[in-house]
Design a protein around this motif. Structure first.
Motif, short mmCIF file in Angstrom:
data_model
loop_
_atom_site.label_atom_id
_atom_site.label_comp_id
_atom_site.label_asym_id
_atom_site.label_seq_id
_atom_site.Cartn_x
_atom_site.Cartn_y
_atom_site.Cartn_z
N ALA A 65 25.38 71.31 15.01
CA ALA A 65 24.69 70.05 15.26
C ALA A 65 23.94 70.16 16.58
O ALA A 65 24.34 70.93 17.47
CB ALA A 65 25.67 68.88 15.30
N CYS A 66 22.86 69.41 16.69
CA CYS A 66 22.04 69.39 17.90
C CYS A 66 21.92 67.96 18.42
O CYS A 66 21.73 67.02 17.64
CB CYS A 66 20.64 69.94 17.63
N VAL A 67 22.01 67.80 19.72
CA VAL A 67 21.77 66.51 20.37
C VAL A 67 20.93 66.77 21.61
O VAL A 67 20.91 67.87 22.16
CB VAL A 67 23.08 65.79 20.76
N SER A 68 20.23 65.73 22.07
CA SER A 68 19.42 65.87 23.27
C SER A 68 19.41 64.58 24.05
O SER A 68 19.72 63.50 23.53
CB SER A 68 17.98 66.27 22.90
N SER A 69 19.03 64.68 25.33
CA SER A 69 18.99 63.50 26.19
C SER A 69 18.04 63.76 27.35
O SER A 69 17.88 64.90 27.80
CB SER A 69 20.38 63.17 26.72
N SER A 70 17.43 62.68 27.83
CA SER A 70 16.64 62.75 29.05
C SER A 70 17.42 62.21 30.25
O SER A 70 16.91 62.17 31.36
CB SER A 70 15.34 61.96 28.89
N LEU A 71 18.66 61.79 30.00
CA LEU A 71 19.56 61.37 31.08
C LEU A 71 20.57 62.49 31.33
O LEU A 71 21.08 63.08 30.39
CB LEU A 71 20.29 60.09 30.69
N ILE A 72 20.87 62.75 32.60
CA ILE A 72 21.73 63.90 32.90
C ILE A 72 22.90 63.53 33.81
O ILE A 72 23.47 64.40 34.47
CB ILE A 72 20.91 65.04 33.54
N ASP A 73 23.27 62.25 33.82
CA ASP A 73 24.46 61.89 34.59
C ASP A 73 25.70 62.44 33.89
O ASP A 73 25.67 62.69 32.67
CB ASP A 73 24.55 60.37 34.74
N PRO A 74 26.79 62.64 34.61
CA PRO A 74 27.99 63.27 34.01
C PRO A 74 28.52 62.56 32.77
O PRO A 74 28.93 63.21 31.81
CB PRO A 74 29.00 63.24 35.16
N ASP A 75 28.50 61.22 32.78
CA ASP A 75 29.01 60.49 31.61
C ASP A 75 28.15 60.76 30.37
O ASP A 75 28.67 60.95 29.26
CB ASP A 75 29.06 58.99 31.90
N THR A 76 26.85 60.77 30.55
CA THR A 76 25.95 61.03 29.43
C THR A 76 26.15 62.44 28.89
O THR A 76 26.22 62.65 27.67
CB THR A 76 24.48 60.84 29.85
N LEU A 77 26.28 63.40 29.78
CA LEU A 77 26.49 64.78 29.34
C LEU A 77 27.81 64.92 28.59
O LEU A 77 27.88 65.62 27.57
CB LEU A 77 26.45 65.72 30.54
N GLN A 78 28.84 64.27 29.09
CA GLN A 78 30.14 64.34 28.41
C GLN A 78 30.06 63.71 27.02
O GLN A 78 30.58 64.25 26.04
CB GLN A 78 31.20 63.62 29.24
N ASN A 79 29.36 62.57 26.93
CA ASN A 79 29.19 61.93 25.62
C ASN A 79 28.38 62.81 24.68
O ASN A 79 28.66 62.87 23.47
CB ASN A 79 28.49 60.57 25.80
#
Length: 448
Positions: A65-79
């Protein structure tokens, strides 16, 4: 762009492994761009963008599976990591997915030898605006140009970093600088347009903006009074600026994903003549200061020069790891990907053998037919290679351009067309796709 893409990638890899991933890779990218449009000597539109995005691919067994984000705070990365692992555990199994083995990984982890980044100062917005204004003014100075539809200048830079749980980590930076102009001749329903534009990695390599506008204007006034050509079977020459579209259709048909799906008109053509004898089609990802160059692919395999077609004979599909495994073959180090998708096969720089004739000499040799300078739309049957495209250009009589034409359709079959091509000698070496003008037989023109 103050973030360390390397640190970010390693942090997300660790989170993915902790969340239960058996394997993972991370693609992190950031960049900024500026684009300026002018109209009537005044600023029409200005846009500046900056952004960072990170993409995570995880594998749980033979599921991914692939996911992506433009937010890089620790909580977002963990999620991200937890969500990706959950999604992978619910995905269907695919026996062909998987990271590269350690022995396959590129030993080159940057692009210093390819010179893909201009380290000189970013151009000011005013300098870009001035370039666009000069291009517009030069186009308007050409007798017969009634207006300029757009004149633009732009700059961009982008960093990428790839890291994977198989031990690979590497990245590099690119830059680009561009100027373009679209001019119009005539009024009302008699309006015709044409364009010219250039892009380079280094600002110093970019042609003067006034020259770009002048060429756009000169091309445009030659289009005045365009009409439909004759209907019938005629030889056609694809001008250098559109000739690469023919080769692109060939490259698409030789893409490993198409072959693995069984949906390509080249399915059974490996080892067969697909171009005339004497012609080579070569991929070279290591050309210096060329936009398509790259030291490694999206699966961390070392890129290398290869023959796609040799002496007219098809030598190779374009393959990433998964499609190579499906076909029982080896990857051609051709994987590409975005932050939100898995790798897929893609071509970098290509060049086709050039001929001995200039375009004008080729026109004289053709005698009567069509010179195509612009194309619109596309209907290509991927299974049969049946071809139909809208085109405009110039009708040729007695080896000379007789009058401009528009609103015509070209139809044929790519197998027959490609086996008949004859190249001129006008391929431009600074392009990622160096394809000269091509004379083609076996086409039907639908005009008046």
């Amino acid at each position: 762009m103050a973030h360390s893409l390397s640190d970010l990638s390693q942090q997300l890899l660790k989170m993915a492994k902790s969340a239960g991933a058996d394997a993972a890779d991370v693609l992190a990218a950031d960049g900024r761009s500026v684009s300026i449009d002018v109209l009537g000597g005044k600023l029409e539109h200005a846009e500046r963008s900056e952004g960072l995005e990170v993409g995570l691919r995880v594998m749980v067994g033979q599921r991914q599976a692939c996911v992506s984000s433009s937010l890089i705070d620790p909580d977002t990365l963990q999620n991200m990591a937890e969500r990706a692992v959950f999604m992978a555990s619910e995905a269907p199994e695919d026996p062909h997915i998987g990271l590269a083995d350690a022995a396959q990984l590129s030993q080159i982890t940057d692009a210093a030898a390819l010179d893909l980044y201009d380290a000189s100062a970013e151009p000011e917005a005013q300098a870009l605006e001035e370039d666009a204004k000069r291009a517009e003014a030069a186009a308007l100075a050409v007798n017969g140009v009634s207006q300029v539809q757009s004149a633009s200048a732009g700059y961009g830079t982008r960093r990428i970093h790839l890291a994977a749980s198989n031990g690979f980590a590497g990245g590099y930076q690119r830059s680009s600088r561009s100027t373009s102009c679209v001019a119009i001749t005539g009024e009302g329903t008699a309006m015709e347009r044409d364009y010219f534009g250039e892009a380079r990695i280094y600002q110093a390599d970019l042609p003067d903006a006034a020259d770009i506008g002048r060429i756009a204007g000169e091309r445009t006034v030659k289009r005045a009074g365009a009409r439909k050509p004759k209907t019938g079977a005629y030889p056609v020459i694809f001008d250098e600026r559109v000739a690469s579209s023919l080769i692109s259709h060939l490259l698409s048909a030789a893409n490993g994903a198409m072959i693995a799906r069984g949906s390509s008109w080249l399915m059974d053509a490996m080892g067969e003549m697909v171009l005339p004898k004497g012609l080579d089609l070569i991929e070279d990802p290591h050309r210096v200061r060329i936009s398509g160059s790259k030291p490694f692919d999206a699966e961390a395999l070392a890129t290398a020069k290869r023959d796609i077609i040799k002496d007219g004979v098809l030598q190779s599909w374009t393959l990433d790891l998964a499609n190579a495994r499906k076909l029982g073959m080896q990857s051609t180090s051709s994987a590409a990907r975005g932050t939100s998708s898995p790798p897929s096969p893609s071509i970098s720089n290509i060049s086709l053998t050039q001929g001995d004739m200039t375009l004008d000499e080729m026109l004289k040799d053709m005698g009567t037919g069509l010179l195509v300078t612009s194309m619109i739309g596309s209907t290509i049957n991927p299974n049969t290679g049946d071809y139909s495209r809208g085109a405009s250009g110039f009708w040729v009589e007695n080896g000379e351009r007789a009058y401009p034409v528009n609103e015509c359709t070209l139809a044929g079959n790519l197998r027959d067309m490609l086996r008949s091509i004859r190249p001129a000698n006008d391929g431009r070496a600074h392009l990622s796709r160096v394809v000269p003008s091509l004379a083609v037989e076996g086409l039907i023109l639908a005009g008046e």
